[in-house]
Write a protein that holds these residues in place. Sequence first.
Motif, PDB file in Angstrom:
ATOM      1  N   HIS A  52       1.269  -3.410   3.315  1.00 37.85           N
ATOM      2  CA  HIS A  52       0.735  -2.262   2.576  1.00 37.85           C
ATOM      3  C   HIS A  52      -0.237  -2.804   1.538  1.00 37.85           C
ATOM      4  CE1 HIS A  52       0.939   1.867   0.981  1.00 37.85           C
ATOM      5  NE2 HIS A  52       0.705   1.279  -0.191  1.00 37.85           N
ATOM      6  N   MET A  53      -1.313  -2.065   1.301  1.00 37.40           N
ATOM      7  CA  MET A  53      -2.292  -2.466   0.285  1.00 37.40           C
ATOM      8  C   MET A  53      -2.835  -1.215  -0.376  1.00 37.40           C
ATOM      9  SD  MET A  53      -5.810  -4.597   0.798  1.00 37.40           S
ATOM     10  CE  MET A  53      -7.038  -4.623  -0.473  1.00 37.40           C
ATOM     11  N   GLU A  54      -2.881  -1.240  -1.702  1.00 39.19           N
ATOM     12  CA  GLU A  54      -3.503  -0.148  -2.453  1.00 39.19           C
ATOM     13  C   GLU A  54      -4.363  -0.743  -3.537  1.00 39.19           C
ATOM     14  OE1 GLU A  54      -1.490   3.444  -3.656  1.00 39.19           O
ATOM     15  OE2 GLU A  54       0.104   3.043  -2.199  1.00 39.19           O
ATOM     16  N   THR A  55      -5.455  -0.028  -3.856  1.00 38.84           N
ATOM     17  CA  THR A  55      -6.346  -0.476  -4.909  1.00 38.84           C
ATOM     18  C   THR A  55      -6.444   0.584  -5.997  1.00 38.84           C
ATOM     19  OG1 THR A  55      -8.317   0.408  -3.811  1.00 38.84           O
ATOM     20  CG2 THR A  55      -7.695  -1.880  -3.302  1.00 38.84           C
ATOM     21  N   PHE A  56      -6.813   0.132  -7.180  1.00 33.65           N
ATOM     22  CA  PHE A  56      -6.823   1.001  -8.356  1.00 33.65           C
ATOM     23  C   PHE A  56      -8.060   0.735  -9.209  1.00 33.65           C
ATOM     24  CE2 PHE A  56      -2.566   0.112  -7.014  1.00 33.65           C
ATOM     25  CZ  PHE A  56      -1.911   1.327  -7.091  1.00 33.65           C
ATOM     26  N   ASP A  57      -8.691   1.810  -9.645  1.00 31.46           N
ATOM     27  CA  ASP A  57      -9.752   1.696 -10.639  1.00 31.46           C
ATOM     28  C   ASP A  57      -9.106   1.343 -11.970  1.00 31.46           C
ATOM     29  OD1 ASP A  57     -11.882   2.402  -8.916  1.00 31.46           O
ATOM     30  OD2 ASP A  57     -11.400   4.527  -9.158  1.00 31.46           O
ATOM     31  N   GLU A  58      -9.866   0.723 -12.862  1.00 28.92           N
ATOM     32  CA  GLU A  58      -9.371   0.371 -14.198  1.00 28.92           C
ATOM     33  C   GLU A  58      -7.988  -0.283 -14.120  1.00 28.92           C
ATOM     34  OE1 GLU A  58      -9.713   3.921 -16.554  1.00 28.92           O
ATOM     35  OE2 GLU A  58     -11.829   4.129 -16.077  1.00 28.92           O
ATOM     36  N   PHE A  59      -7.897  -1.250 -13.251  1.00 29.17           N
ATOM     37  CA  PHE A  59      -6.627  -1.893 -12.895  1.00 29.17           C
ATOM     38  C   PHE A  59      -5.787  -2.337 -14.090  1.00 29.17           C
ATOM     39  CE2 PHE A  59      -4.106  -5.568 -11.391  1.00 29.17           C
ATOM     40  CZ  PHE A  59      -3.438  -4.964 -10.338  1.00 29.17           C
ATOM     41  N   GLU A  60      -6.437  -2.985 -15.059  1.00 32.29           N
ATOM     42  CA  GLU A  60      -5.676  -3.562 -16.180  1.00 32.29           C
ATOM     43  C   GLU A  60      -4.936  -2.515 -17.002  1.00 32.29           C
ATOM     44  OE1 GLU A  60      -7.270  -6.906 -18.517  1.00 32.29           O
ATOM     45  OE2 GLU A  60      -8.990  -6.777 -17.167  1.00 32.29           O
ATOM     46  N   THR A  61      -5.469  -1.314 -17.081  1.00 37.21           N
ATOM     47  CA  THR A  61      -4.861  -0.282 -17.927  1.00 37.21           C
ATOM     48  C   THR A  61      -4.328   0.900 -17.145  1.00 37.21           C
ATOM     49  OG1 THR A  61      -7.031   0.754 -18.256  1.00 37.21           O
ATOM     50  CG2 THR A  61      -6.318  -0.887 -19.904  1.00 37.21           C
ATOM     51  N   ASN A  62      -4.407   0.862 -15.844  1.00 30.51           N
ATOM     52  CA  ASN A  62      -4.005   1.998 -15.017  1.00 30.51           C
ATOM     53  C   ASN A  62      -2.494   1.977 -14.774  1.00 30.51           C
ATOM     54  OD1 ASN A  62      -3.622   3.938 -13.028  1.00 30.51           O
ATOM     55  ND2 ASN A  62      -5.574   3.488 -12.026  1.00 30.51           N
ATOM     56  N   GLY A  63      -1.791   2.904 -15.391  1.00 30.70           N
ATOM     57  CA  GLY A  63      -0.338   2.986 -15.245  1.00 30.70           C
ATOM     58  C   GLY A  63       0.127   3.353 -13.848  1.00 30.70           C
ATOM     59  N   MET A  64      -0.784   3.831 -13.019  1.00 30.64           N
ATOM     60  CA  MET A  64      -0.412   4.148 -11.637  1.00 30.64           C
ATOM     61  C   MET A  64       0.000   2.894 -10.876  1.00 30.64           C
ATOM     62  SD  MET A  64      -0.334   7.342 -11.163  1.00 30.64           S
ATOM     63  CE  MET A  64      -0.127   7.322  -9.382  1.00 30.64           C
ATOM     64  N   VAL A  65      -0.468   1.741 -11.299  1.00 29.05           N
ATOM     65  CA  VAL A  65      -0.082   0.491 -10.626  1.00 29.05           C
ATOM     66  C   VAL A  65       1.437   0.353 -10.688  1.00 29.05           C
ATOM     67  CG1 VAL A  65      -0.288  -2.031 -10.602  1.00 29.05           C
ATOM     68  CG2 VAL A  65      -2.299  -0.605 -11.131  1.00 29.05           C
ATOM     69  N   GLU A  66       2.011   0.513 -11.877  1.00 29.59           N
ATOM     70  CA  GLU A  66       3.468   0.400 -12.023  1.00 29.59           C
ATOM     71  C   GLU A  66       4.194   1.525 -11.295  1.00 29.59           C
ATOM     72  OE1 GLU A  66       1.842  -1.975 -15.424  1.00 29.59           O
ATOM     73  OE2 GLU A  66       1.308  -0.093 -14.470  1.00 29.59           O
ATOM     74  N   LEU A  67       3.661   2.741 -11.393  1.00 32.52           N
ATOM     75  CA  LEU A  67       4.315   3.871 -10.720  1.00 32.52           C
ATOM     76  C   LEU A  67       4.343   3.685  -9.209  1.00 32.52           C
ATOM     77  CD1 LEU A  67       2.937   6.867 -12.807  1.00 32.52           C
ATOM     78  CD2 LEU A  67       5.253   5.915 -12.839  1.00 32.52           C
ATOM     79  N   VAL A  68       3.219   3.263  -8.640  1.00 31.60           N
ATOM     80  CA  VAL A  68       3.161   3.014  -7.199  1.00 31.60           C
ATOM     81  C   VAL A  68       4.076   1.848  -6.824  1.00 31.60           C
ATOM     82  CG1 VAL A  68       1.638   2.238  -5.319  1.00 31.60           C
ATOM     83  CG2 VAL A  68       0.900   4.069  -6.864  1.00 31.60           C
ATOM     84  N   ALA A  69       4.095   0.803  -7.646  1.00 29.93           N
ATOM     85  CA  ALA A  69       4.987  -0.335  -7.375  1.00 29.93           C
ATOM     86  C   ALA A  69       6.439   0.129  -7.323  1.00 29.93           C
ATOM     87  CB  ALA A  69       4.811  -1.412  -8.444  1.00 29.93           C
ATOM     88  N   CYS A  70       6.828   0.990  -8.244  1.00 33.09           N
ATOM     89  CA  CYS A  70       8.203   1.502  -8.255  1.00 33.09           C
ATOM     90  C   CYS A  70       8.494   2.338  -7.012  1.00 33.09           C
ATOM     91  CB  CYS A  70       8.465   2.313  -9.521  1.00 33.09           C
ATOM     92  SG  CYS A  70       8.550   1.289 -11.009  1.00 33.09           S
ATOM     93  N   GLN A  71       7.550   3.155  -6.605  1.00 35.84           N
ATOM     94  CA  GLN A  71       7.727   3.945  -5.381  1.00 35.84           C
ATOM     95  C   GLN A  71       7.854   3.038  -4.166  1.00 35.84           C
ATOM     96  OE1 GLN A  71       4.224   6.384  -5.557  1.00 35.84           O
ATOM     97  NE2 GLN A  71       5.218   7.978  -6.787  1.00 35.84           N
ATOM     98  N   LEU A  72       6.998   2.043  -4.083  1.00 33.96           N
ATOM     99  CA  LEU A  72       7.032   1.121  -2.945  1.00 33.96           C
ATOM    100  C   LEU A  72       8.302   0.279  -2.941  1.00 33.96           C
ATOM    101  CD1 LEU A  72       3.300  -0.008  -2.954  1.00 33.96           C
ATOM    102  CD2 LEU A  72       4.444   1.388  -1.202  1.00 33.96           C
ATOM    103  N   ASN A  73       8.822  -0.045  -4.112  1.00 35.61           N
ATOM    104  CA  ASN A  73      10.055  -0.828  -4.169  1.00 35.61           C
ATOM    105  C   ASN A  73      11.220  -0.087  -3.510  1.00 35.61           C
ATOM    106  OD1 ASN A  73      11.550  -3.209  -5.051  1.00 35.61           O
ATOM    107  ND2 ASN A  73      12.583  -1.782  -6.432  1.00 35.61           N
ATOM    108  N   ARG A  74      11.220   1.226  -3.584  1.00 37.23           N
ATOM    109  CA  ARG A  74      12.282   1.996  -2.916  1.00 37.23           C
ATOM    110  C   ARG A  74      12.275   1.753  -1.411  1.00 37.23           C
ATOM    111  NH1 ARG A  74      10.286   6.659  -5.834  1.00 37.23           N
ATOM    112  NH2 ARG A  74      11.013   6.393  -7.947  1.00 37.23           N
TER     113      ARG A  74
END
Length: 154
Positions: A52-74
């Motif tokens: 699986h691969m996802e990309t994010f704009d404004e990576f350093e400050t984008n909280g969606m990175v953590e949210l997506v990581a938590c979803q994927l961890n499930r």
Amino acid sequence: GATQALPAVLIVSKYAFAFHDWLRGAELRVVLLASAEAGAKYDAEARAQFAHMETFDEFETNGMVELVACQLNRAYRFTTVFSIVEEDLLRAARLREIFGIANGLGGYATALRFRDKVAQKAAAAAGGIAVPRFAAVGSVADLVEFVHTPERLR
């Protein structure tokens, strides 16, 4: 199936690296969360190497990175979370803590000592190592205070 039984690794990366080549043939499910800039550097063949691969704009400050990581961890139940560059170390360490991963890479406090020079000096001083006088400087007022209170160690 057999693919589900393979260990899952989450890579958090602001920059593009040849992860797909480094991990080719490894018995792992590799998930990459990357900056949009990094993601643009992976061609279709490289992308196919990741489970699986996802990309994010404004990576350093984008909280969606953590949210997506938590979803994927499930779904993936990551056995490790890692990063290569300093900018990503704290995020990866925090995710390891959230996921309950204790694999020797260390948690947030360990990563903070690596990244934060004040934390490094405080840890060294607490361990009995002589360090020069230091202070965290977030403003000119902090600098003035440091200069005018030589006995102060923070």
